[in-house]
Design a protein around this motif. Structure first.
Motif, PDB file in Angstrom:
ATOM      1  N   LEU A 407     152.747   0.940  35.853  1.00  0.00           N
ATOM      2  CA  LEU A 407     153.111   0.022  35.027  1.00  0.00           C
ATOM      3  C   LEU A 407     152.591   0.095  33.494  1.00  0.00           C
ATOM      4  CD1 LEU A 407     154.955  -2.451  34.811  1.00  0.00           C
ATOM      5  CD2 LEU A 407     152.987  -4.020  35.594  1.00  0.00           C
ATOM      6  N   PRO A 408     151.537   0.408  33.432  1.00  0.00           N
ATOM      7  CA  PRO A 408     150.941   0.690  32.182  1.00  0.00           C
ATOM      8  C   PRO A 408     151.548   1.732  31.236  1.00  0.00           C
ATOM      9  CG  PRO A 408     149.024   0.457  33.615  1.00  0.00           C
ATOM     10  CD  PRO A 408     150.427   0.608  34.506  1.00  0.00           C
ATOM     11  N   GLY A 409     151.845   2.756  32.104  1.00  0.00           N
ATOM     12  CA  GLY A 409     152.718   3.999  31.298  1.00  0.00           C
ATOM     13  C   GLY A 409     153.915   3.499  30.923  1.00  0.00           C
ATOM     14  N   ALA A 410     154.582   2.514  31.759  1.00  0.00           N
ATOM     15  CA  ALA A 410     156.039   2.158  31.427  1.00  0.00           C
ATOM     16  C   ALA A 410     155.909   1.204  30.207  1.00  0.00           C
ATOM     17  CB  ALA A 410     156.609   1.698  32.714  1.00  0.00           C
ATOM     18  N   ARG A 411     154.925   0.423  30.392  1.00  0.00           N
ATOM     19  CA  ARG A 411     154.651  -0.713  28.959  1.00  0.00           C
ATOM     20  C   ARG A 411     154.789   0.196  27.791  1.00  0.00           C
ATOM     21  NH1 ARG A 411     150.866  -4.140  31.962  1.00  0.00           N
ATOM     22  NH2 ARG A 411     151.824  -6.207  32.364  1.00  0.00           N
ATOM     23  N   GLU A 412     153.744   1.186  28.025  1.00  0.00           N
ATOM     24  CA  GLU A 412     153.533   1.958  26.659  1.00  0.00           C
ATOM     25  C   GLU A 412     154.930   2.601  25.991  1.00  0.00           C
ATOM     26  OE1 GLU A 412     150.207   3.547  25.420  1.00  0.00           O
ATOM     27  OE2 GLU A 412     150.164   1.228  25.466  1.00  0.00           O
ATOM     28  N   GLU A 413     155.868   3.069  27.020  1.00  0.00           N
ATOM     29  CA  GLU A 413     157.137   3.828  26.730  1.00  0.00           C
ATOM     30  C   GLU A 413     158.058   2.805  26.032  1.00  0.00           C
ATOM     31  OE1 GLU A 413     156.071   7.485  27.015  1.00  0.00           O
ATOM     32  OE2 GLU A 413     157.990   6.934  26.577  1.00  0.00           O
ATOM     33  N   LEU A 414     157.975   1.772  26.975  1.00  0.00           N
ATOM     34  CA  LEU A 414     159.178   0.766  26.300  1.00  0.00           C
ATOM     35  C   LEU A 414     158.926   0.204  24.917  1.00  0.00           C
ATOM     36  CD1 LEU A 414     159.919  -0.859  29.921  1.00  0.00           C
ATOM     37  CD2 LEU A 414     161.350   0.866  28.506  1.00  0.00           C
ATOM     38  N   THR A 415     157.360  -0.039  24.630  1.00  0.00           N
ATOM     39  CA  THR A 415     157.046  -0.551  23.398  1.00  0.00           C
ATOM     40  C   THR A 415     156.895   0.496  22.547  1.00  0.00           C
ATOM     41  OG1 THR A 415     155.040  -0.738  24.112  1.00  0.00           O
ATOM     42  CG2 THR A 415     156.258  -2.877  24.467  1.00  0.00           C
ATOM     43  N   ASN A 416     156.876   1.780  22.801  1.00  0.00           N
ATOM     44  CA  ASN A 416     156.525   2.922  21.910  1.00  0.00           C
ATOM     45  C   ASN A 416     155.068   2.801  21.467  1.00  0.00           C
ATOM     46  OD1 ASN A 416     159.092   3.384  22.297  1.00  0.00           O
ATOM     47  ND2 ASN A 416     159.546   3.906  20.004  1.00  0.00           N
ATOM     48  N   GLN A 417     153.931   2.569  22.416  1.00  0.00           N
ATOM     49  CA  GLN A 417     152.686   2.238  22.338  1.00  0.00           C
ATOM     50  C   GLN A 417     152.463   1.222  21.575  1.00  0.00           C
ATOM     51  OE1 GLN A 417     154.039   5.444  22.102  1.00  0.00           O
ATOM     52  NE2 GLN A 417     153.302   5.850  24.128  1.00  0.00           N
ATOM     53  N   GLY A 418     153.100  -0.183  21.789  1.00  0.00           N
ATOM     54  CA  GLY A 418     152.972  -1.182  20.937  1.00  0.00           C
ATOM     55  C   GLY A 418     153.616  -1.138  19.540  1.00  0.00           C
ATOM     56  N   LYS A 419     154.327  -0.294  19.051  1.00  0.00           N
ATOM     57  CA  LYS A 419     154.607  -0.257  17.915  1.00  0.00           C
ATOM     58  C   LYS A 419     155.939  -0.953  17.667  1.00  0.00           C
ATOM     59  CE  LYS A 419     153.997   4.243  16.985  1.00  0.00           C
ATOM     60  NZ  LYS A 419     152.978   4.902  18.190  1.00  0.00           N
ATOM     61  N   LEU A 420     156.899  -1.040  18.741  1.00  0.00           N
ATOM     62  CA  LEU A 420     158.001  -1.686  18.659  1.00  0.00           C
ATOM     63  C   LEU A 420     157.928  -2.882  19.380  1.00  0.00           C
ATOM     64  CD1 LEU A 420     160.390   1.379  18.562  1.00  0.00           C
ATOM     65  CD2 LEU A 420     159.778  -0.193  16.562  1.00  0.00           C
ATOM     66  N   PRO A 421     158.637  -4.036  18.820  1.00  0.00           N
ATOM     67  CA  PRO A 421     158.849  -5.211  19.797  1.00  0.00           C
ATOM     68  C   PRO A 421     159.662  -4.975  20.978  1.00  0.00           C
ATOM     69  CG  PRO A 421     160.351  -5.402  17.978  1.00  0.00           C
ATOM     70  CD  PRO A 421     159.363  -4.013  17.883  1.00  0.00           C
ATOM     71  N   PHE A 422     159.471  -5.732  22.062  1.00  0.00           N
ATOM     72  CA  PHE A 422     160.197  -5.684  23.346  1.00  0.00           C
ATOM     73  C   PHE A 422     160.044  -7.123  23.877  1.00  0.00           C
ATOM     74  CE2 PHE A 422     161.060  -4.372  28.065  1.00  0.00           C
ATOM     75  CZ  PHE A 422     162.285  -4.835  27.865  1.00  0.00           C
ATOM     76  N   PRO A 423     160.514  -8.066  23.277  1.00  0.00           N
ATOM     77  CA  PRO A 423     160.392  -9.709  23.378  1.00  0.00           C
ATOM     78  C   PRO A 423     160.594 -10.089  24.975  1.00  0.00           C
ATOM     79  CG  PRO A 423     162.015  -9.523  21.979  1.00  0.00           C
ATOM     80  CD  PRO A 423     161.745  -7.950  22.174  1.00  0.00           C
ATOM     81  N   TRP A 424     161.407  -9.273  25.904  1.00  0.00           N
ATOM     82  CA  TRP A 424     161.742  -9.574  27.228  1.00  0.00           C
ATOM     83  C   TRP A 424     160.593  -8.516  28.134  1.00  0.00           C
ATOM     84  CZ3 TRP A 424     164.830 -13.249  27.525  1.00  0.00           C
ATOM     85  CH2 TRP A 424     165.630 -13.770  26.568  1.00  0.00           C
TER      86      TRP A 424
END
Ligand code: PFF
Length: 450
Positions: A407-424
């Motif tokens: 999960l932590p790895g997937a979170r990083e990928e989906l938000t581009n290391q926290g740089k892009l928003p993913f409100p969902w």
């Protein structure tokens, strides 16, 4: 994939190119041929509703998960899990996907791909006069009962697929999809217009769009689940592979939303082209796999002008949609041969292609009556196994892996290391950890029926 990153690995040329290529794999026979016939088989709008819910709450989150695995690993499915630090047992997802997708799914997919070529040719020949006399069903049955014909066209379709994969998928897929996908859309709109203006079309519209929930059974859910995964090209590692060619700056959630939306839109439009016409002509919507091939010629035959032309164009586009999907499947077994056995691309395509053709021959013959497996035509048995067993199983395991192990790895990928928003993000986590695996397991256990 015209560019490459710092490591020299190929990448998609543009964001649009990637989305259209992913949509090219997703949009295929599943949308235009399979979705409408499942709607017909499962009683209409109630199936459509379940399909949409499953696509939003299960299919879309799984697609995001597959993109994330692929881009993080930058590898194809068999080795991707190891590359992101998973224990070896998770590689079973990649192995299963490769065998079920690269071989089994393609083995029956190329049979129907072959039908599109036959229908393209016959659109300009004897198909429409027969269809005008209400004999398109007889035409279809005669065709699938002739062993030489079906195998010839299956082999032709597969040879064309191999030819393209032989030359590499890079610019070919990306460029072809940019032309083919918008064209497919335009043709569907024209067909819908024709279909909706036939007298009696409104009965078909209400069958398609007004849900009657009493028609729901366990099988409806399993069919909808299998179709959602099949249509989105999930559970077989395709989206892992496509994600692996994506640049680090791309926003994965929005790419997935675009891909899934385009795919769903085309499926819904295909239904809208088919059902009003089926009912307007007093035909049976629940006849199964022959629906598009029996009904659409009758629609074209009724066109006041240009029927032949539109029929040809439709099957040409169906063929293109099919081949962009079959190329993505062929690439899986090819990459497997190259990576695992260190073969050259040419050898991998020839060996794997031959195996797939041989696997497909019993499917091609079986709609003429034999062979069967435990009472089902070989074609139906393989299709059922792939779509209702392997696809859900692959996706289930991917959910467990991403939701509970990585999960932590997937979170990083989906938000581009926290740089892009993913409100969902939180909703996605919830879906991938609980909703999707629980729903897949439940539907799988209750709906599985040979
Ligand atoms: N999604 C394709 C279709 O709807 O026709 C079929 C498909 C392609 C299924 C690739 C699975 C896959 F991995």
């Amino acid at each position: 994939m015209s560019d490459s990153n710092a490591l020299g690995r190929e990448q998609w040329g543009s964001r649009l190119g990637f989305i259209l290529a992913a949509a090219g794999s997703a949009i295929g026979l599943g949308n235009i041929w399979r979705f409408p016939y499942l709607v017909g088989k499962n009683g209409g709008a109630a199936f459509v509703l379940i399909y949409l819910l499953i696509t939003v709450f299960i299919g879309l989150p799984v697609m995001m998960a597959e993109f994330a695995i692929g881009r993080a690993a930058q590898k194809s499915p068999v080795v991707a899990f190891k590359a992101i630090g998973a224990t070896p047992c998770w590689s079973v997802i990649g192995w299963m996907g490769t065998l079920a997708g690269g071989f089994l799914t393609l083995s029956f997919y190329n049979v129907v791909g072959g039908w599109t070529i036959k229908y393209m040719i016959e659109s300009l020949g004897g198909l429409l006069p027969l269809a005008a006399d209400g004999k398109s069903g007889d035409f279809f049955n005669a065709f699938v009962s002739n062993p030489y014909g079906v195998v010839f066209f299956q082999v032709t379709f597969m040879a064309l697929t191999m030819l393209v994969v032989l030359g590499g998928i890079g610019k070919g897929i990306e460029r072809a999809c940019k032309v083919v996908m918008p064209a497919l859309f335009v043709i569907l709109i024209i067909l819908i217009f024709r279909s909706l203006t036939l007298p009696g079309a409104e009965v078909g519209v209400s069958f398609y769009l007004k849900p009657d929930l009493s028609k729901l059974t366990g099988e409806t859910f399993l069919d909808a689940l299998g179709q959602s995964f099949f249509s989105l090209s999930l559970g077989l590692g395709i989206m892992i592979t496509y994600g692996s060619y994506l640049g680090k700056e791309e926003h994965l959630p929005s790419s997935a939303v675009w891909t899934a939306s385009l795919d769903t839109l085309i499926a819904l439009l295909a239904g809208l082209a088919i059902f009003p016409a089926v009912f307007a002509m007093g035909l049976e919507p629940g006849q199964g796999a022959g629906l598009s091939f029996v009904t659409l010629p009758a629609v074209f035959a009724k066109m006041p002008a240009g029927g032949k032309f539109f029929s040809f164009l439709f099957f040409l586009l169906l063929f293109f949609a099919a081949i962009t999907s079959s190329m993505s499947l062929m690439e899986v077994s090819t990459a497997f041969g190259i990576e695992k056995f260190k073969w050259e691309r040419k050898k991998a395509v020839c060996v794997m292609g031959t195996i797939i053709v041989l696997l497909g021959v019993p499917s091609a013959l079986s709609l003429g009556g034999a062979p069967t497996i435990a009472g089902k035509a070989f074609f139906d048995a393989v299709e059922y196994l792939c779509n209702n067993v392997f696809l859900p199983l692959g996706s289930f395991l991917a959910c467990l892996f991403v939701g509970w192990v990585w999960l932590p790895g997937a979170r990083e990928e989906l938000t581009n290391q926290g740089k892009l928003p993913f409100p969902w993000l939180n909703a996605w986590v919830w879906c991938i950890r609980v909703v999707a695996p629980a729903a897949i397991a439940y539907i799988f256990v209750t709906g599985l029926k040979w």
